[in-house]
Design an enzyme around this catalytic site. Structure first.
Site, short mmCIF file in Angstrom:
data_model
loop_
_atom_site.label_atom_id
_atom_site.label_comp_id
_atom_site.label_asym_id
_atom_site.label_seq_id
_atom_site.Cartn_x
_atom_site.Cartn_y
_atom_site.Cartn_z
N GLU A 197 30.68 22.27 39.47
CA GLU A 197 31.57 23.40 39.17
C GLU A 197 30.82 24.70 39.44
O GLU A 197 29.64 24.82 39.12
CB GLU A 197 32.00 23.33 37.71
CG GLU A 197 32.88 24.49 37.28
CD GLU A 197 33.43 24.30 35.87
OE1 GLU A 197 33.87 23.19 35.52
OE2 GLU A 197 33.40 25.29 35.09
N PRO A 255 42.89 29.62 41.86
CA PRO A 255 43.75 30.80 41.90
C PRO A 255 43.00 32.12 41.96
O PRO A 255 41.97 32.30 41.31
CB PRO A 255 44.56 30.72 40.60
CG PRO A 255 43.78 29.82 39.71
CD PRO A 255 43.09 28.84 40.63
N ASN A 256 43.57 33.03 42.75
CA ASN A 256 43.12 34.42 42.90
C ASN A 256 41.83 34.56 43.71
O ASN A 256 41.42 35.69 44.00
CB ASN A 256 42.99 35.12 41.54
CG ASN A 256 44.31 35.16 40.81
OD1 ASN A 256 45.28 35.66 41.36
ND2 ASN A 256 44.39 34.62 39.60
N ARG A 314 39.38 42.08 44.84
CA ARG A 314 39.61 41.80 43.43
C ARG A 314 38.37 42.12 42.59
O ARG A 314 37.34 41.47 42.76
CB ARG A 314 39.92 40.30 43.30
CG ARG A 314 40.04 39.80 41.89
CD ARG A 314 40.03 38.27 41.87
NE ARG A 314 40.24 37.82 40.52
CZ ARG A 314 39.91 36.63 40.06
NH1 ARG A 314 39.36 35.74 40.87
NH2 ARG A 314 40.13 36.32 38.81
N ASN A 361 35.41 25.72 42.51
CA ASN A 361 35.55 26.90 41.66
C ASN A 361 37.01 26.90 41.21
O ASN A 361 37.89 27.32 41.97
CB ASN A 361 35.23 28.18 42.44
CG ASN A 361 35.33 29.41 41.54
OD1 ASN A 361 35.89 29.34 40.43
ND2 ASN A 361 34.81 30.52 41.99
N ARG A 366 30.94 36.92 29.58
CA ARG A 366 32.19 37.67 29.74
C ARG A 366 33.08 37.51 28.50
O ARG A 366 32.58 37.25 27.42
CB ARG A 366 32.88 37.22 31.04
CG ARG A 366 32.01 37.49 32.28
CD ARG A 366 32.75 37.20 33.56
NE ARG A 366 33.94 38.03 33.68
CZ ARG A 366 34.93 37.78 34.53
NH1 ARG A 366 34.85 36.73 35.34
NH2 ARG A 366 35.99 38.56 34.58
N HIS A 403 30.98 29.12 39.56
CA HIS A 403 31.61 30.41 39.26
C HIS A 403 30.78 31.53 39.86
O HIS A 403 29.55 31.52 39.74
CB HIS A 403 31.76 30.63 37.75
CG HIS A 403 32.57 29.55 37.12
ND1 HIS A 403 33.94 29.49 37.24
CD2 HIS A 403 32.19 28.45 36.43
CE1 HIS A 403 34.36 28.40 36.62
NE2 HIS A 403 33.32 27.74 36.14
N ALA A 438 40.69 30.50 36.97
CA ALA A 438 41.09 30.52 35.55
C ALA A 438 41.51 29.14 35.04
O ALA A 438 41.54 28.92 33.81
CB ALA A 438 42.22 31.52 35.35
N TYR A 443 33.13 40.35 41.00
CA TYR A 443 33.12 39.22 41.94
C TYR A 443 32.43 39.53 43.27
O TYR A 443 32.29 38.63 44.10
CB TYR A 443 34.55 38.73 42.18
CG TYR A 443 35.20 38.21 40.91
CD1 TYR A 443 34.68 37.10 40.25
CD2 TYR A 443 36.32 38.84 40.36
CE1 TYR A 443 35.26 36.64 39.07
CE2 TYR A 443 36.90 38.38 39.20
CZ TYR A 443 36.36 37.28 38.55
OH TYR A 443 36.94 36.81 37.39
C1 DQA Z 1 35.72 32.59 38.15
C2 DQA Z 1 35.67 32.92 36.66
C3 DQA Z 1 37.02 32.69 36.01
O1 DQA Z 1 36.97 33.02 34.62
C4 DQA Z 1 38.08 33.56 36.65
O2 DQA Z 1 39.34 33.28 36.09
C5 DQA Z 1 38.10 33.43 38.13
C6 DQA Z 1 36.84 33.36 38.85
C7 DQA Z 1 34.40 32.99 38.86
O3 DQA Z 1 34.21 32.52 39.97
O4 DQA Z 1 33.59 33.74 38.32
O5 DQA Z 1 39.15 33.45 38.75
O6 DQA Z 1 35.92 31.21 38.32
#
Ligand code: DQA
Length: 146
Positions: free
Chosen positions: A100, A12-13, A20, A76, A109, A102, A79, A25
């Site tokens: 995994e 998501p996102n 964003r 990835n 954070r 990020h 959240a 990011y």
């Molecule tokens: C994320 C880190 C997560 O905490 C966050 O909710 C994201 C992006 C990252 O790529 O740093 O959406 O996965």
């Protein structure tokens, strides 16, 4: 040599990358990152399926597809990393190499981001290298697959 199929899944996102919180990011869009991954995957002899969804169930369906139809997975989970036992279960159920990823260093954070419920179901975690982390993850996955 036949290309090995791998999945790169984004939660998501991550469709909002570029716009964003760029200070966290970065300024690359997900399409920019996909393009860089394409080049790297080709170099490594990997045939990559790169996807994004905002829906937890869809991400789980794709993890299951990766387990059935591919030789490796980079994910990835956004959240869902911090909340989804269903995703942990889906990752636990597949036996291909899995990483995994990020963009940000989740350990530096907010408190609620420091715990990944999914990390225990993968072979390794890459965090904090921005978009370049995807390229590192492709190399690491290739190592795991060898
Ligand atoms: C994320 C880190 C997560 O905490 C966050 O909710 C994201 C992006 C990252 O790529 O740093 O959406 O996965």
């Amino acid at each position: 040599m036949a290309m090995s199929a791998i999945y790169v899944l984004n939660g998501p996102n991550l469709n909002l990358l570029g716009a964003r919180e760029p200070e966290i990011y970065g300024e690359d869009t997900l399409a920019d990152i996909e393009k860089r991954c394409d080049g790297k995957a080709k170099q490594l002899g990997l045939s990559m399926d790169f996807r994004q969804t905002n829906a937890e169930g869809k991400l789980i369906d794709w993890v299951q597809d990766a387990g059935a139809n591919s030789s490796g997975l980079i994910i990835n989970p956004g959240a869902y990393t911090h909340t989804s036992i269903a995703l942990f279960d889906a990752l636990s159920a597949i036996s291909i190499p899995k990483i995994e990823l990020h963009l940000s260093n989740i350990h530096a954070r907010e408190e609620f981001r420091r715990r990944s419920v999914t990390a225990a179901a993968v072979d390794g975690v890459i965090a904090g290298f921005g978009g370049a982390g995807y390229l590192l993850a492709l190399e690491a996955l290739k190592e795991l697959m060898n």
